[in-house]
Design an enzyme around this catalytic site. Structure first.
Site, mmCIF file in Angstrom:
data_model
loop_
_atom_site.group_PDB
_atom_site.id
_atom_site.type_symbol
_atom_site.label_atom_id
_atom_site.label_comp_id
_atom_site.label_asym_id
_atom_site.label_seq_id
_atom_site.Cartn_x
_atom_site.Cartn_y
_atom_site.Cartn_z
ATOM 1 C CG ASN A 196 -0.389 -0.045 2.916
ATOM 2 O OD1 ASN A 196 0.994 -0.385 3.168
ATOM 3 N ND2 ASN A 196 -1.090 -0.470 3.571
ATOM 4 C CD GLU B 195 7.574 0.631 10.259
ATOM 5 O OE1 GLU B 195 8.830 0.537 10.149
ATOM 6 O OE2 GLU B 195 6.560 0.579 9.937
ATOM 7 C CB CYS C 108 -2.569 -1.085 8.589
ATOM 8 S SG CYS C 108 -1.196 0.777 8.638
ATOM 9 C CD GLU D 70 1.917 -0.550 10.416
ATOM 10 O OE1 GLU D 70 0.833 -1.530 10.624
ATOM 11 O OE2 GLU D 70 2.178 -0.262 9.950
#
Length: 511
Positions: free
Chosen positions: A174, A485, A305, A271
């Site tokens: 994505n 992150e 997400c 993640e």
């Protein structure tokens, strides 16, 4: 040794002259030792399609054990040089990489659109976020330092923040370029090397990032790209020279990666997915709440997400909210993702489009009401006839037990649910195995902070949604993963601490 090619993956002139449905990438997509690597065996090649047209974009050749080993050995050699450089020396190279990305932003964004299907407007933002991330961690490279601790008798101890070695990054389809930057920037700032595996569906732009780092002056092999699917990922995770794995993707794959990493006691950053709540109280600024809900659901065709796909709206403002959100959703321009006026492009693949449409069908069977969209869309432009488009969808009459409310759809589908009280909505919002993100809209500052304190999610938004500055950490709770992150804290996930104790007197021995 494999044949190395040092010509650009896609020349700038070819990118600039390309339009939707015209580009084909024929160069090899693996990259190590500072160059593209001709595949040893092309019989396992997988076809990669352009989402907007369904045309063939390129062939992705997965790496086998020998090629994975070459890429990791190349990264290890680069690590031995890079890790000995001062933080300020590393920073200069990283700033040059950021400058090149900024200069070529439009070209990279165009190739990202062709490979991923999202709108060019969004892709340009993604590329900006990528160079900002590299610039941010370049600024941190020179600040990495330890601590000095005075001990009795003139003795002392100090700590050293040291790199881990060769890190593996495994990306999602994505945000192909942006995720490669998010993972490589902190890794490189800390003195590590990285081998990056993009999604097999979006193999192209990560190679451009590797080329840019090489051009900026990193040691050959510092950022390598290996292509492939689950088998290649497994080879990377099990390799003895790999010190750490950072993965973005689904929960089931994340669990498998954790299992593989455990065999070598390797740290992981995960993640993973989400089914995030967005809570809209009756005192909210309605226009902002509607815009927030659209941003929480329809960026990148809903393939995000952290999207706030469970939209909880206080009952007395529900009719007005639905009226406004449906009106705005119907106005979203879906079509050629390379046109500036397009606001929603194509989904990543035909099977994924069918899966998302299947969720809408299931929702209707379970009693949800489709207020708009949720259907396959065939744009008028003949070249887009084979593309993977659908109309953005708003579902009403939903309840917490419906499949569309419990499972991650990963498409442009918003589920709207009424609520009455703060206590009730908090309990419902947290009633999920996920915990990636959450949002709240209200004018009551006290309530905003109280609600956020009680939301079980790693990234929370007040009166906005899907805003991710590189200066702040991003990551989840519960099944949405762990590690972070972006932000300063990510340095801790790409480095290790060594304690050194120095005796300045005689040894006090019991023996």
């Amino acid at each position: 040794m494999a044949e190395l090619l040092r010509t650009p993956l896609v020349p700038a002139a070819m990118i600039r002259s390309a339009s939707t449905g015209t580009l084909e990438v024929k160069e090899p997509l693996n990259f190590w030792c500072g160059a593209k690597v001709k595949p040893k065996d092309v019989k396992n090649a997988e076809t990669v399609y352009e989402p907007a047209t369904g045309r063939v974009l390129c062939q992705m050749v997965p790496c086998g054990a020998e090629e994975v080993d070459q890429a990791i050995q190349s990264a290890h050699s680069a690590f031995l040089k890079w890790s000995k450089m001062a933080g300020m020396e590393r920073a200069r190279v990283m700033l040059e990489a950021a400058r090149i990305i900024r200069e070529r932003r439009d070209d990279i964004a165009k190739l990202e659109v062709i490979n991923n299907g999202k709108s060019i407007t969004e892709a340009r933002v993604d590329i900006d976020v990528a160079w900002l991330c590299i610039e941010y961690y370049a600024g941190m490279a020179g600040t990495l330092a330890g601590q000095h601790v005075q001990l009795p008798g003139g003795s002392f101890a100090y700590t050293r923040r040291e790199p881990l070695g060769v890190c593996v990054g495994i990306g999602a389809w994505n945000y192909p370029f942006q995720i490669a930057a998010w993972k490589s920037a902190p890794a490189l700032a800390c003195g590590n090397a990285m081998v990056f595996k993009p999604s097999p569906m979006t193999p192209v732009t990560a190679v451009m990032l590797a080329e840019i780092y090489a051009e900026a002056g990193v040691p050959e092999g510092l950022l390598n790209v290996v292509q492939g699917g689950a088998e290649t990922g497994s080879l990377l995770c099990h390799h003895p020279l790999v010190a750490k794995i950072s993965f973005t993707g689904s929960v089931p794959t994340g669990k498998k990666i954790m299992e593989m990493a455990a065999k070598g006691a390797k740290p992981v950053t995960l993640e993973l997915g989400g089914k995030s709540p967005l809570i809209i109280f009756n005192d909210s600024d309605m226009e902002n709440a509607v815009k927030g809900a659209l941003m929480a659901n329809f960026l990148s065709q809903g393939e995000v997400c952290c999207n706030g796909t469970r939209v909880f709206v206080q009952r007395d403002i529900l009719p007005k909210f639905l009226e406004d959100v449906v009106k705005r959703t119907k106005a979203i321009t879906v079509g050629d993702p390379l046109l500036d006026e397009t606001r929603m492009g194509a989904l990543i693949s035909r099977p994924h489009l069918d899966r998302v449409l299947g969720f809408v069908s299931q929702a209707k069977k379970e009693g949800a009401r489709v207020l708009c969209g949720g259907e396959p869309l065939v744009p008028a432009d003949p070249k887009l006839q084979g593309g993977y488009f659908m109309s953005p969808c708003v579902l009403d009459n939903c309840n917490d037990d419906m499949t569309c409310v419990k499972e991650e759809i990963f498409g442009p589908v918003m589920s709207v649910l009424p609520f009455d009280t703060e206590e009730e909505v908090l309990q419902r919002a947290n009633n999920t195995t996920f915990g990636l993100a959450a949002g709240v809209f209200t004018r009551d500052v006290t309530r905003a902070h109280r609600v956020v304190e009680n939301l079980q999610a790693g990234t929370c938004f007040i009166n906005n949604y899907n805003v991710s500055p590189v200066e702040v950490p991003f990551g989840g709770y519960k099944m949405s993963g762990f590690g972070r992150e972006n932000g300063q804290v990510t340095i801790e996930y790409y480095s290790q601490l060594k304690t050194v104790v120095v005796e300045m007197g005689d040894v006090d021995s019991l023996f």
